[in-house]
Design a protein around this motif. Structure first.
Motif, PDB file in Angstrom:
ATOM      1  N   SER A  56       0.814  -1.224   0.000  1.00 48.90           N
ATOM      2  CA  SER A  56       0.000   0.000   0.000  1.00 48.90           C
ATOM      3  C   SER A  56       0.839   1.261   0.000  1.00 48.90           C
ATOM      4  O   SER A  56       0.468   2.241   0.627  1.00 48.90           O
ATOM      5  N   GLY A  57       1.978   1.244  -0.672  1.00 47.41           N
ATOM      6  CA  GLY A  57       2.765   2.464  -0.780  1.00 47.41           C
ATOM      7  C   GLY A  57       3.864   2.569   0.255  1.00 47.41           C
ATOM      8  O   GLY A  57       4.618   3.545   0.269  1.00 47.41           O
ATOM      9  N   LYS A  58       3.985   1.566   1.142  1.00 44.92           N
ATOM     10  CA  LYS A  58       5.109   1.577   2.078  1.00 44.92           C
ATOM     11  C   LYS A  58       6.405   1.308   1.322  1.00 44.92           C
ATOM     12  O   LYS A  58       7.487   1.636   1.790  1.00 44.92           O
ATOM     13  N   ALA A  59       6.306   0.639   0.178  1.00 48.52           N
ATOM     14  CA  ALA A  59       7.465   0.394  -0.685  1.00 48.52           C
ATOM     15  C   ALA A  59       7.002   0.451  -2.139  1.00 48.52           C
ATOM     16  O   ALA A  59       5.797   0.503  -2.416  1.00 48.52           O
ATOM     17  N   PHE A  60       7.987   0.476  -3.048  1.00 49.32           N
ATOM     18  CA  PHE A  60       7.667   0.471  -4.478  1.00 49.32           C
ATOM     19  C   PHE A  60       8.445  -0.632  -5.168  1.00 49.32           C
ATOM     20  O   PHE A  60       9.507  -1.034  -4.700  1.00 49.32           O
ATOM     21  N   GLU A  61       7.906  -1.120  -6.270  1.00 48.57           N
ATOM     22  CA  GLU A  61       8.691  -2.040  -7.080  1.00 48.57           C
ATOM     23  C   GLU A  61       8.716  -1.558  -8.516  1.00 48.57           C
ATOM     24  O   GLU A  61       7.796  -0.891  -8.991  1.00 48.57           O
ATOM     25  N   LYS A  62       9.845  -1.895  -9.182  1.00 44.87           N
ATOM     26  CA  LYS A  62       9.947  -1.661 -10.620  1.00 44.87           C
ATOM     27  C   LYS A  62       9.830  -3.017 -11.276  1.00 44.87           C
ATOM     28  O   LYS A  62      10.539  -3.947 -10.898  1.00 44.87           O
ATOM     29  N   VAL A  63       8.937  -3.129 -12.238  1.00 46.28           N
ATOM     30  CA  VAL A  63       8.751  -4.418 -12.894  1.00 46.28           C
ATOM     31  C   VAL A  63       8.766  -4.240 -14.402  1.00 46.28           C
ATOM     32  O   VAL A  63       8.570  -3.141 -14.928  1.00 46.28           O
ATOM     33  N   LYS A  64       9.028  -5.342 -15.100  1.00 45.83           N
ATOM     34  CA  LYS A  64       8.873  -5.307 -16.543  1.00 45.83           C
ATOM     35  C   LYS A  64       8.205  -6.596 -16.998  1.00 45.83           C
ATOM     36  O   LYS A  64       8.205  -7.598 -16.276  1.00 45.83           O
ATOM     37  N   GLY A 110      17.874  -5.481  -1.948  1.00 51.28           N
ATOM     38  CA  GLY A 110      16.872  -5.472  -3.014  1.00 51.28           C
ATOM     39  C   GLY A 110      15.642  -6.306  -2.720  1.00 51.28           C
ATOM     40  O   GLY A 110      14.773  -6.460  -3.568  1.00 51.28           O
ATOM     41  N   GLN A 111      15.564  -6.869  -1.520  1.00 51.78           N
ATOM     42  CA  GLN A 111      14.402  -7.682  -1.148  1.00 51.78           C
ATOM     43  C   GLN A 111      13.745  -7.112   0.103  1.00 51.78           C
ATOM     44  O   GLN A 111      14.404  -6.481   0.914  1.00 51.78           O
ATOM     45  N   ILE A 112      12.447  -7.378   0.250  1.00 52.27           N
ATOM     46  CA  ILE A 112      11.775  -7.024   1.489  1.00 52.27           C
ATOM     47  C   ILE A 112      12.328  -7.923   2.595  1.00 52.27           C
ATOM     48  O   ILE A 112      12.366  -9.139   2.458  1.00 52.27           O
ATOM     49  N   ASP A 113      12.776  -7.294   3.664  1.00 53.25           N
ATOM     50  CA  ASP A 113      13.330  -8.048   4.791  1.00 53.25           C
ATOM     51  C   ASP A 113      12.186  -8.562   5.672  1.00 53.25           C
ATOM     52  O   ASP A 113      11.457  -7.785   6.257  1.00 53.25           O
ATOM     53  N   GLU A 114      12.064  -9.883   5.752  1.00 55.35           N
ATOM     54  CA  GLU A 114      10.961 -10.461   6.521  1.00 55.35           C
ATOM     55  C   GLU A 114      11.376 -10.809   7.945  1.00 55.35           C
ATOM     56  O   GLU A 114      10.572 -11.291   8.725  1.00 55.35           O
ATOM     57  N   GLY A 115      12.649 -10.562   8.245  1.00 57.01           N
ATOM     58  CA  GLY A 115      13.169 -10.942   9.558  1.00 57.01           C
ATOM     59  C   GLY A 115      12.402 -10.292  10.696  1.00 57.01           C
ATOM     60  O   GLY A 115      12.260  -9.073  10.737  1.00 57.01           O
ATOM     61  N   GLY A 116      11.902 -11.102  11.606  1.00 55.34           N
ATOM     62  CA  GLY A 116      11.233 -10.585  12.790  1.00 55.34           C
ATOM     63  C   GLY A 116       9.854 -10.000  12.548  1.00 55.34           C
ATOM     64  O   GLY A 116       9.202  -9.547  13.483  1.00 55.34           O
ATOM     65  N   GLU A 121       8.325  -9.531 -14.262  1.00 56.94           N
ATOM     66  CA  GLU A 121       9.591  -9.674 -13.571  1.00 56.94           C
ATOM     67  C   GLU A 121       9.850  -8.459 -12.683  1.00 56.94           C
ATOM     68  O   GLU A 121       9.762  -7.327 -13.152  1.00 56.94           O
ATOM     69  N   THR A 122      10.204  -8.679 -11.437  1.00 59.53           N
ATOM     70  CA  THR A 122      10.552  -7.563 -10.559  1.00 59.53           C
ATOM     71  C   THR A 122      12.013  -7.190 -10.791  1.00 59.53           C
ATOM     72  O   THR A 122      12.898  -8.027 -10.694  1.00 59.53           O
ATOM     73  N   VAL A 123      12.237  -5.926 -11.110  1.00 61.48           N
ATOM     74  CA  VAL A 123      13.592  -5.450 -11.393  1.00 61.48           C
ATOM     75  C   VAL A 123      14.220  -4.886 -10.126  1.00 61.48           C
ATOM     76  O   VAL A 123      15.401  -5.050  -9.867  1.00 61.48           O
ATOM     77  N   GLU A 124      13.409  -4.223  -9.325  1.00 63.37           N
ATOM     78  CA  GLU A 124      13.951  -3.529  -8.155  1.00 63.37           C
ATOM     79  C   GLU A 124      12.836  -3.284  -7.147  1.00 63.37           C
ATOM     80  O   GLU A 124      11.683  -3.050  -7.533  1.00 63.37           O
ATOM     81  N   ILE A 125      13.191  -3.361  -5.873  1.00 62.54           N
ATOM     82  CA  ILE A 125      12.255  -2.981  -4.805  1.00 62.54           C
ATOM     83  C   ILE A 125      12.931  -1.879  -3.999  1.00 62.54           C
ATOM     84  O   ILE A 125      14.112  -1.985  -3.676  1.00 62.54           O
ATOM     85  N   TYR A 126      12.217  -0.824  -3.715  1.00 61.85           N
ATOM     86  CA  TYR A 126      12.839   0.277  -2.965  1.00 61.85           C
ATOM     87  C   TYR A 126      11.804   0.997  -2.110  1.00 61.85           C
ATOM     88  O   TYR A 126      10.593   0.856  -2.327  1.00 61.85           O
ATOM     89  N   LEU A 127      12.316   1.754  -1.151  1.00 55.63           N
ATOM     90  CA  LEU A 127      11.428   2.508  -0.272  1.00 55.63           C
ATOM     91  C   LEU A 127      11.224   3.907  -0.836  1.00 55.63           C
ATOM     92  O   LEU A 127      12.129   4.455  -1.467  1.00 55.63           O
ATOM     93  N   PRO A 128      10.050   4.492  -0.642  1.00 58.54           N
ATOM     94  CA  PRO A 128       9.841   5.858  -1.120  1.00 58.54           C
ATOM     95  C   PRO A 128      10.771   6.805  -0.369  1.00 58.54           C
ATOM     96  O   PRO A 128      11.128   6.535   0.784  1.00 58.54           O
ATOM     97  N   PRO A 129      11.195   7.892  -1.012  1.00 61.17           N
ATOM     98  CA  PRO A 129      12.095   8.825  -0.320  1.00 61.17           C
ATOM     99  C   PRO A 129      11.439   9.353   0.957  1.00 61.17           C
ATOM    100  O   PRO A 129      10.246   9.636   0.973  1.00 61.17           O
TER     101      PRO A 129
END
Lengths: 322, 256
Positions: free
Chosen positions: A134-142, B22-28, B218-226
């Motif tokens: 829900s916007g806590k993170a973003f992904e780039k996909v193709k 580059g992955q969501i950390d599921e730890g804890g 395909e997921t290329v990248e996962i990142y947090l909003p600024p």
């Protein structure tokens, strides 16, 4: 020469903005943008799609398309896809788009990127940005291969400037729409004055601090003055101050208006997920420690029942002077 | 009535998201049943209690998801199925729908329920895709469900408006908030759940081809909003603050 099919969407006889945004998205993905209009009487809207950048428009009209159903609309869309063999397809991520796109993707046995908020790169190299959690993170996909299919979130991709001088071909495809398994009986409009929460440029949202159903009245008035829509936190919905359809958050709607005014909302992480990507956030809260101030661009510490009426007066004055 | 509920194990809504390598950390992190799926489970139980039959909850995941299935059993579902996807590096909506449809195809389901969207991936695709693969009708974002024989009357949320429609079984529906108030598992429910059947299937147990689970997106990248810079809390008399705010929105932020 690559071809992009863009579904235009009308609401109460007028094209929704997301249709023009979808055309802009389509222009990034290919050379020729073909607008598609589906309904019982939609041909009159074709020229507006062209004015916003569509190169030509196909209409599918049938009495059985008067109301949206996944069966009816998918028959129409699939017939046009078969005729046109587009390289990419763009829908709006609206009630219709959300319901229809997975079925069309399933029929075509292709992938679908839902709820896209931005496109990087062009054509075959396009990468799609979409919120997750829900916007806590973003992904780039193709899309690995084959037809590119995306639904775009309203209010995020800027439409092209309208050019009424543009011209393009308008044609119709005849589809015998039959065997609808859902029969629409009634639609009750509950949205505030026709401004849809997900497309609104301004959202005025209330939380537990609003205290009652009547407490939402000043917020509604402020939304009206600003041409916006009213939203709410889960707390306000759970307390039955308002309908769940207004809820913004991780459960509920995710909104990205130009201006988000949070009144009496503490700012639980679930609520922030639904609104923190708004362009400008204003927080009004009695508690200076409230979490909402951490994401707000501007904050006023005070009682919303004092602040909101003053805001209404100031915005009215601004309008008069403008 | 033969009822199935598609559920997904998701991050608790309270969780902050951390990205690591580059992955969501599921730890804890705490995990829950996707909140929209809880409405689906509750509705399934209510339909079964009114009409008879059984409720089976189905999920795709690893052994960790057993916990969420037990919770669904404790709420009142009759049996659970865990389709183990650990062998797959990546699974998108196309693949997930094929796995679920492959499991469901010979189950003679009268009613399949799911959440309208999972709060993690947020695509809302899997339910409608499963219905399409099974060749049955679907209705999304429902807020009321009324079943009379094989006739079904549904109210659904359409961007805040409510739409009433009629259709018939077999049917897949996806739940919207407001459909019901999901129950908490009771202590006797939790005790009973331990003895209820929980079947674990491997992908090999299903008739799945590689093509059916081929990753299309395909997921290329996962990142947090600024991170947003801290905003400005206005000072002074309330009347002046309001005047200043309106001026700022007009001339600085230029949104009004």
């Amino acid at each position: 020469m690559s071809k992009v099919l863009v579904l235009g969407e009308a609401r109460e006889g007028a094209l929704r903005n997301v249709s023009f945004e979808a055309i802009a998205a389509g222009k990034k993905l290919g050379d020729e943008v073909v607008g598609l209009l589906v309904g019982d009487a939609v041909a009159s809207l074709a020229n507006e799609l062209i004015a916003y950048g569509a190169d030509r428009v196909i209409t599918v009209e049938h009495p059985n398309l008067a109301h949206y159903t996944s069966d009816g609309y998918s028959q129409a869309v699939l017939a046009v896809v078969e005729q046109e063999s587009p390289d990419a397809i763009v829908f709006g991520h609206t009630a219709v788009g959300k319901d229809l796109s997975p079925k069309v993707a399933s029929r075509l046995q292709i992938g679908l990127v839902s709820d896209v908020t931005a496109i990087e790169g062009e054509g075959d190299d396009a990468v799609f940005i979409r919120p997750i959690y829900s916007g806590k993170a973003f992904e780039k996909v193709k899309i690995s291969e084959g037809t590119v299919f995306v639904s775009i979130r309203p209010n995020n991709i800027a439409p092209l400037a309208k050019d009424a001088g543009r011209s393009g071909d308008v044609s119709s495809v005849s589809v015998d729409v039959q065997n609808l398994r859902s029969i629409i009986k009634e639609v009750v409009r509950k949205s505030t004055d026709g401004v849809d929460l997900s497309e609104a440029k301004v959202v005025v949202a209330g939380g537990r601090g609003v205290k009652s159903e009547e407490g939402f009245e000043p917020l509604k008035e402020l939304a009206n003055v600003l041409g916006g829509a009213v939203g709410a936190s889960r707390g306000a919905c759970d307390a039955e101050y308002c309908d769940y359809s207004l809820q913004i958050g991780q459960t509920g709607k995710v909104v990205t208006p130009d201006l988000y005014i949070a009144a009496g909302i503490s700012g639980a992480i679930q609520h922030l997920a639904g609104m923190s990507n708004s362009k400008v956030i204003v927080a009004i809260n009695k508690d200076p420690e409230a979490n909402i101030f951490k994401v707000a661009d501007y904050g006023i510490v005070g009682d919303l029942f004092e602040v909101v009426p003053l805001l209404i007066e100031e915005f009215k004055a601004l309008k008069v002077n403008a | 009535m033969n009822i199935f509920v598609l559920v997904k194990r998701t991050f608790d809504t309270e969780e902050k998201i951390v990205v690591n390598g580059g992955q969501i950390d599921e730890g804890g992190a705490e995990f829950i049943i996707n909140p929209y799926d809880e409405y689906a489970i509750e509705e399934a139980i209510q339909v079964r209690d009114a009409q008879g039959g059984s409720v089976t909850v189905v999920t795709i995941g690893d052994e960790e998801a057993e916990k969420q299935l037990r919770t669904a059993l404790a709420m009142g579902a009759d049996s659970a199925v865990l389709i183990n996807s650990e062998d797959l590096d990546d699974l998108d909506q196309f693949g997930a729908a094929h796995i679920l449809a492959e499991y469901l195809k010979d189950k003679d389901a009268d009613l399949i329920l799911a959440g309208n969207v999972a709060i993690d991936g947020g695509s809302g695709q899997v339910g409608p895709r499963v219905a399409d693969l099974l060749g049955i009708n679907y209705v999304t974002t429902i807020t009321n469900l009324d079943i009379n024989g094989s006739d079904v009357t549904i109210v659904r949320d359409v961007e805040g408006d409510s739409e009433t429609l009629t259709t018939s079984l077999p049917l897949l529906v996806t739940a919207q908030q407001g459909l019901n108030e999901p129950r908490y598992p009771s202590l006797p429910g939790i005790m009973k759940a331990k003895k209820k059947p929980l079947e674990e299937l491997e992908l090999d147990d299903l008739d799945i081809d590689e093509d059916d689970v081929e990753v299309k997106v395909e997921t290329v990248e996962i990142y947090l909003p600024p991170q947003k810079a801290a905003g400005r809390v206005l000072q002074g008399e309330l009347q002046d603050q309001v005047k200043e705010l309106v001026q700022l929105l007009h001339s600085e932020a230029k949104v009004i």
